[in-house]
Write a protein that holds these residues in place. Sequence first.
Motif, short mmCIF file in Angstrom:
data_model
loop_
_atom_site.label_atom_id
_atom_site.label_comp_id
_atom_site.label_asym_id
_atom_site.label_seq_id
_atom_site.Cartn_x
_atom_site.Cartn_y
_atom_site.Cartn_z
N GLU A 61 0.82 -1.21 0.00
CA GLU A 61 0.00 0.00 0.00
C GLU A 61 0.85 1.26 0.00
O GLU A 61 0.34 2.37 0.19
N GLY A 62 2.15 1.12 -0.23
CA GLY A 62 3.02 2.28 -0.31
C GLY A 62 3.55 2.77 1.02
O GLY A 62 4.16 3.84 1.09
N ASN A 63 3.39 1.98 2.09
CA ASN A 63 3.94 2.36 3.39
C ASN A 63 5.42 1.97 3.46
O ASN A 63 5.80 0.89 3.03
N LEU A 64 6.23 2.86 4.01
CA LEU A 64 7.66 2.59 4.15
C LEU A 64 7.87 1.45 5.14
O LEU A 64 7.36 1.47 6.25
N ILE A 65 8.65 0.44 4.72
CA ILE A 65 8.98 -0.66 5.63
C ILE A 65 10.48 -0.87 5.76
O ILE A 65 10.92 -1.71 6.53
N GLY A 194 8.34 10.78 10.99
CA GLY A 194 8.02 9.35 11.01
C GLY A 194 6.86 8.95 10.13
O GLY A 194 6.19 7.95 10.42
N ARG A 195 6.62 9.69 9.04
CA ARG A 195 5.56 9.28 8.13
C ARG A 195 5.78 9.87 6.74
O ARG A 195 6.67 10.70 6.52
N ASN A 196 4.91 9.46 5.82
CA ASN A 196 5.01 9.87 4.42
C ASN A 196 4.76 11.36 4.27
O ASN A 196 3.93 11.94 4.99
N LYS A 285 8.46 -1.06 -4.54
CA LYS A 285 7.20 -1.40 -3.89
C LYS A 285 7.07 -2.92 -3.87
O LYS A 285 7.15 -3.57 -4.91
N THR A 286 6.92 -3.49 -2.68
CA THR A 286 6.87 -4.94 -2.53
C THR A 286 5.43 -5.42 -2.35
O THR A 286 4.49 -4.61 -2.29
N THR A 287 5.29 -6.71 -2.23
CA THR A 287 3.98 -7.32 -2.00
C THR A 287 3.68 -7.48 -0.51
O THR A 287 2.61 -7.98 -0.14
N LEU A 288 4.60 -7.08 0.36
CA LEU A 288 4.43 -7.28 1.80
C LEU A 288 3.23 -6.52 2.33
O LEU A 288 2.89 -5.43 1.84
#
Length: 799
Positions: A61-65, A194-196, A285-288
């Motif tokens: 969903e585009g969240n930084l991991i 700490g966020r987008n 961008k991953t599938t995680l």
Amino acid sequence: MFGIKKNFFYLYFWTINKLVQHIATHKIKYGILTILLVIYAFILPAKLFITPTCSVIEDNEGNLIGARIAEDGQWRFPHNDSVPYKFREAILQFEDKNFYYHPGVDLLATARAAYLNIKARRVVSGGSTITMQTIRLSRRGQGRTFIEKMIEMVMATRLEVAYSKDKILSFYTSNAPFGGNVVGLDAAAWRYYGRNANTLSWAESATLAVLPNAPSLIFPGKNHKKLLEKRNRLLDKLYQKNIIDSLTCEISKEEPLPQKPLRLPNIAIHLHNQIIKDHQGKLIKTTLDRFLQEKTNAIIKNHHYQLKFNEVHNAAAIIIEIETGNILAYVGNTSGSNQHGNAVDVIQAPRSTGSILKPILYASMLSDGEILPNTLISDVPTKIAGYTPKNYNLKYTGVVPARKALSRSLNVPIIKMLQDYGLQKFHHRLQKLQLSDINKPASHYGLTIILGGAESSLWDITNVFTNFSRTLNHFEKYNGKYNLNDYHPHNYLANAEPLEEKLENFNNLSAASIYLTYQALLEVNRPKEDANWQYFSGNHKVAWKTGTSFGFRDAWAVGTTSKYVVGVWVGNADGEGRPGLTGIGAAAPILFDIFDLLPNDKWFSPPYDELAKVPICRKSGMRATDICEPVDSVFVQESGLKTEPCKYHQLIHTDNSGYRVNSDCEDVNNMLHKSWFVLPPVQEWYYKSTDPTYVKLPPYRNDCQSFETSPLQLIHPEHNAEIYIPLEISGKKGKVIFEAAHRKQSSTIFWHIDNSYIGATKSIHEKGLNISEGEHTLTLVDELGNSITRKFSIVGRNN
């Protein structure tokens, strides 16, 4: 009309002639102009910014991991074409309000800056546009001189010709300094808030907008008041320009400033390492699924806290979405220092498989029509070419249904199944299923391949289960055909191109054999906390299997529902075994904790087009004959129709007293004919102790001659066996244990070694003997004169 055309052409050629004469007269000036135009055309480098960037990964969903610092030690995220609205309005009002109207250089702003600087006798205003600042950022290391300023102005106009205003603004936003080693808006948003960047408030956007002009203001405790004043002045300006309302302006001024840089998320370390190999310095961008990743991390951490008391330091887990093959969570190892090999990505590492390959053998034998689910398999002490497999509990049941041999993970029956199926054939099957680490010839592994004699990775093992489940799910979709591309590796990159359909009549294993294998794996006993799972509606229906390698080095657990596959490995990265490190004890609890995170799904639909309802002998599990009883009507795989019929039921003849008779001693008209379930003597000897319903063949009446085969069988040793004398703790040579079985339990067996009588046994036919080294002959004789002879050798050991 002709006259007008004539005059036009005359005027055209006259103009061209005059222009050529003018250029010839002033060729030096025009030569210089041409050179300048060429220089201007090529003044911009092919790539404006060549500085290294961070390797960044996002979830589905585009969240930084995860983010890794750039090679030059800067937190500089890869270029982002998108500039959030709030930051764009803030930076334009603070830096360059005429940005969308000037050609790269704002002459009025430059003149005003020059006037103010001369008046103040110091630099109080720069006059540089965002376009000029973008050029300056790209020309790192250049001095702040008048000539450099002129170069920036020229290159700024050229930049405006080459790129759109939005693109130039994105260049600036991605490369502007934001204090310390933080470069670019995306990195700044994560380091300070700490966020987008898209989620920043007006106050946060205004704070970051003033930083490129004075990046040192951000340091904690330094110039805090100046930064606050500059931010609030910018908020007032945004209000004056009607970009925000008065309430937003006042509320924004109350928001605190960031105190110190924050640590960036790093919740999929080992997958990130995999991605960096091919995508260094890129945003991927991953599938995680961030929720599942964080929860799985927490589960591994909690279980590791308990496991480390047994000096077990490593664990890994993976969640795969079956339909797509997308990885939803990837925990390559426990967190911590490298002292215990925590940096090793165990998901990719080959480890001893233990029993985890047994479902593949079972499914293969079903698919090839070698067995039915409940076909009885021999479960007695066995020795094959010097190899003596044993069940984990050191007990034997004589015979066991193939389905239960799998669900109970019994080694001896599985070895017997592999021997019947064929080692080379099974090895070829594993190759087709792309178990890449099983890359040596079948002879290298031998029969131990099914009990952990081979190595594979959690990646490959879960891929097999995922491909099986996908094939089963698609059976109805493809109207009984198989998509060859249903067998494909896991995927961790978002937006991967779907594979085309390649439909065939068969692919690797039949859907029916997979379904029946999963039905067997539903019966695997769960950990204690889930022992009564079937009585709770919220619990998952999971087909799963554990594995434990020799020496308690590797503990496996892999399970599947109709939508997800979960795989878990527990052990030590350095291969050290630990007592009690088993699949059921260490890996299974993690497996079911992870399944509790996932939605409960419907079970797989039976592939009825490949199932046939046939009469099956309940006792033997084989196709029923006319004398089988009782008989059940059961769905089995179509290929199972070619399996042999029941061989355990015999038609026997008795008199009215129940004794067996034959035509030599009884009139046929007086005989009673009965169907009887009969096992071979050795299998019977073990089976009757586990199944009280088993009834042995009745004895022959005394006046009847028996034509049955010898009721006497020798369990150990095998013919021409080499027996090693065990050493006891004291160092003395121990005894060799011999075992026999007799269909009539109360019979007496007389034992002879090399024609010398050594004793007799009754009921329990075991003898422990001290025998000298060399070749010997063992002879057993029962009361009725039945005898058996076997040669063997005793080989001594010094250690």
